[in-house]
Design an enzyme around this catalytic site. Structure first.
Site, PDB file in Angstrom:
ATOM      1  N   ASP A  30       0.967  -4.524   3.457  1.00  0.00           N
ATOM      2  CA  ASP A  30       0.070  -4.242   4.477  1.00  0.00           C
ATOM      3  C   ASP A  30       0.715  -4.090   5.872  1.00  0.00           C
ATOM      4  O   ASP A  30       0.673  -3.329   6.571  1.00  0.00           O
ATOM      5  CB  ASP A  30      -1.044  -5.575   4.658  1.00  0.00           C
ATOM      6  CG  ASP A  30      -0.076  -6.723   4.037  1.00  0.00           C
ATOM      7  OD1 ASP A  30       0.849  -6.828   3.578  1.00  0.00           O
ATOM      8  OD2 ASP A  30      -0.810  -7.772   4.113  1.00  0.00           O
ATOM      9  N   ASP A  32       1.169   6.186  -2.827  1.00  0.00           N
ATOM     10  CA  ASP A  32      -0.093   7.141  -2.858  1.00  0.00           C
ATOM     11  C   ASP A  32      -0.480   6.912  -1.433  1.00  0.00           C
ATOM     12  O   ASP A  32      -0.516   7.952  -0.560  1.00  0.00           O
ATOM     13  CB  ASP A  32      -1.096   6.782  -3.912  1.00  0.00           C
ATOM     14  CG  ASP A  32      -2.029   8.028  -4.199  1.00  0.00           C
ATOM     15  OD1 ASP A  32      -1.973   9.052  -3.369  1.00  0.00           O
ATOM     16  OD2 ASP A  32      -3.095   7.731  -4.854  1.00  0.00           O
ATOM     17  N   ASP A  52       0.730   9.591   2.192  1.00  0.00           N
ATOM     18  CA  ASP A  52      -0.420  10.073   2.923  1.00  0.00           C
ATOM     19  C   ASP A  52      -0.402   9.808   4.274  1.00  0.00           C
ATOM     20  O   ASP A  52      -0.377  10.691   5.015  1.00  0.00           O
ATOM     21  CB  ASP A  52      -1.820   9.905   2.342  1.00  0.00           C
ATOM     22  CG  ASP A  52      -2.100  11.032   1.550  1.00  0.00           C
ATOM     23  OD1 ASP A  52      -1.238  11.656   0.743  1.00  0.00           O
ATOM     24  OD2 ASP A  52      -3.304  11.255   1.269  1.00  0.00           O
ATOM     25  N   LYS A  55       3.823  -6.194  -2.684  1.00  0.00           N
ATOM     26  CA  LYS A  55       2.853  -7.510  -2.478  1.00  0.00           C
ATOM     27  C   LYS A  55       3.269  -8.679  -3.189  1.00  0.00           C
ATOM     28  O   LYS A  55       2.442  -9.310  -3.906  1.00  0.00           O
ATOM     29  CB  LYS A  55       1.474  -6.903  -2.750  1.00  0.00           C
ATOM     30  CG  LYS A  55       0.296  -7.752  -2.268  1.00  0.00           C
ATOM     31  CD  LYS A  55       0.260  -7.786  -0.477  1.00  0.00           C
ATOM     32  CE  LYS A  55      -0.816  -8.708  -0.263  1.00  0.00           C
ATOM     33  NZ  LYS A  55      -0.936  -8.914   1.412  1.00  0.00           N
ATOM     34  N   TYR A  83      -2.389   2.757 -12.033  1.00  0.00           N
ATOM     35  CA  TYR A  83      -3.274   4.166 -12.376  1.00  0.00           C
ATOM     36  C   TYR A  83      -2.852   4.306 -13.864  1.00  0.00           C
ATOM     37  O   TYR A  83      -3.656   5.206 -14.484  1.00  0.00           O
ATOM     38  CB  TYR A  83      -2.657   5.327 -11.775  1.00  0.00           C
ATOM     39  CG  TYR A  83      -2.869   5.265 -10.006  1.00  0.00           C
ATOM     40  CD1 TYR A  83      -3.597   4.311  -9.573  1.00  0.00           C
ATOM     41  CD2 TYR A  83      -2.139   6.243  -9.099  1.00  0.00           C
ATOM     42  CE1 TYR A  83      -3.916   4.273  -8.186  1.00  0.00           C
ATOM     43  CE2 TYR A  83      -2.507   6.202  -7.918  1.00  0.00           C
ATOM     44  CZ  TYR A  83      -3.161   5.198  -7.321  1.00  0.00           C
ATOM     45  OH  TYR A  83      -3.577   5.308  -6.108  1.00  0.00           O
TER      46      TYR A  83
END
Ligand code: NAD
Length: 360
Positions: free
Chosen positions: A224, A248, A252, A192, A142
């Protein structure tokens, strides 16, 4: 203990839920003999109405000098016509930047009494759920280089860069391990690393930092798989440490498992565990001023402050247990109400928690 706390009630339901949280906090201060000096200040829409800007310098100074910041919620339709830099929510971004709050902590707590609100199979959350996502907040994809391009045929392309410096990883890792010491002493680092170079560095630094915390178990999981495991068996997790984008998404996903936005606190911390503590919900203009807001997320945010910033675990546990007791006794604000439970107002929910804290 003597602590200075900046208090920003904010807009909409912010002041309503903050009032209940401060009642509980003051009581804890008296019971355990701590002096909490509360400095109330304006930010967001309330500050725009008074001073014309979302974060007056006086508020920033108070927050910088405080040991922690408690924030209700900012924003609302009254200020929606304003442009980006003048909007109430801008105050949050400035505060995060100025206070160097790089670590976002989001617990996902499902109280057993509310397991009907959970979208997972009841057998998976029989005894509730309690995990903590520690998300790096000021680095990663980001904040890396990004660009929109056109190729030689005029077709569009774009890229973003996932960049992590070892110091950024080390400081968030420390927060995660410190947090695990106060919990079940397990850190799961999510990356990852099978594909991304930045993830391989992330994993290497996590392993290095783990050496300083021999009492904490470190495990690794690819993002994943973590997203899948979170709905397969959420109780296998204690602290999940991860980068900005993965955090992020996972935070959620984790909060959805608990079913209610009115219950979840959050913290954003700096390198010295000073932080800003706030519910994850917004100012809920649709129910503001009606006594319907659930104050529990704000009350639990004060518990997080006591534990994460002031190292007052016993005091924080007292609040968390009181909240659980009130829910077990069947009291509900409208957002979590179901048949057979007792509907109460914001004020009354605060009183019930206060009574429970008092009687423990
Ligand atoms: P919201 O979280 O305010 O509300 C979403 C829904 O959840 C609404 O139906 C609301 O009534 C309900 N809700 C939220 N908190 C509740 C509580 N404690 N008890 C009971 N019900 C609750 O999100 P939104 O409607 O998208 O945003 C409203 C305003 O809040 C916007 O101006 C937004 O920018 C701002 N906002 C601020 C923050 C913050 O200050 N950190 C975070 C999110 C949104």
């Amino acid at each position: 203990m003597h602590k200075n706390i900046a208090v920003i009630p904010g807009d909409g339901i912010g002041p309503e839920v903050m009032k209940q949280a401060l009642k509980v906090l003051k009581h804890i201060g008296n019971t355990f003999n701590h002096q909490f000096n509360l400095s109330e200040c304006l930010a967001g829409g309330a500050a725009i109405d008074r001073d014309g800007i979302p974060l007056p310098s006086e508020t920033l100074e108070i927050c910088k000098n405080a040991d922690a910041v408690l924030l209700g919620a900012l924003g609302g339709p009254k200020w929606d016509h304003l442009d980006g830099k003048n909007r109430p929510e801008r105050a949050l971004l400035i505060l995060r930047k100025e206070l160097e709050l790089f670590a976002n902590l989001r617990p996902a707590i499902l109280f057993p009494a509310l397991k009907d609100a959970c979208p997972l199979k009841p057998s998976l959350v029989e005894n509730g759920m309690n995990l903590m996502v520690v998300r790096e907040l000021t680095g990663g994809i980001y904040f890396g280089d990004q660009e929109k391009l056109k190729d030689s045929n005029g077709k569009e392309a774009a890229y973003d860069t996932m960049y992590y410096h070892e110091d950024e990883i080390r400081r968030i890792a420390k927060i995660a391990f410190e947090m695990a010491l106060k919990r079940k002493k397990k850190v799961l680092s999510v990356d990852k690393a099978n594909v991304l170079e930045s993830s391989r560095l992330w994993r290497k630094i996590m392993i290095e930092v783990a050496a300083d915390y021999p009492g904490v178990t470190l495990e690794h999981m690819y993002i994943d798989n973590a997203a899948m495991q979170l709905i397969r068996d959420p109780n296998q997790f204690d602290v999940i440490a991860t980068g900005n984008m993965f955090g992020d998404i996972l935070s959620d996903e984790a909060s959805m498992i608990t079913g209610s936005i009115g219950l979840l606190p959050s913290a954003s911390l700096d390198a010295n565990q000073k932080g800003m503590f706030e519910p994850i919900h917004g100012s809920a203009p649709d129910i503001a001023g009606q006594g319907k807001a659930n104050p529990l997320a704000m009350i639990l945010s004060t518990a997080m402050m006591l534990k994460a910033s002031f190292d007052l675990s016993e005091e924080a546990d007292r609040i968390e247990k009181a909240v659980e007791h009130v829910l077990n006794s069947g009291y509900r604000t409208e957002d979590i109400y179901s048949e057979g439970t007792t509907l109460v107002s914001t004020e009354s929910m605060g009183e019930r928690v206060l009574d429970a804290v008092n009687s423990m």
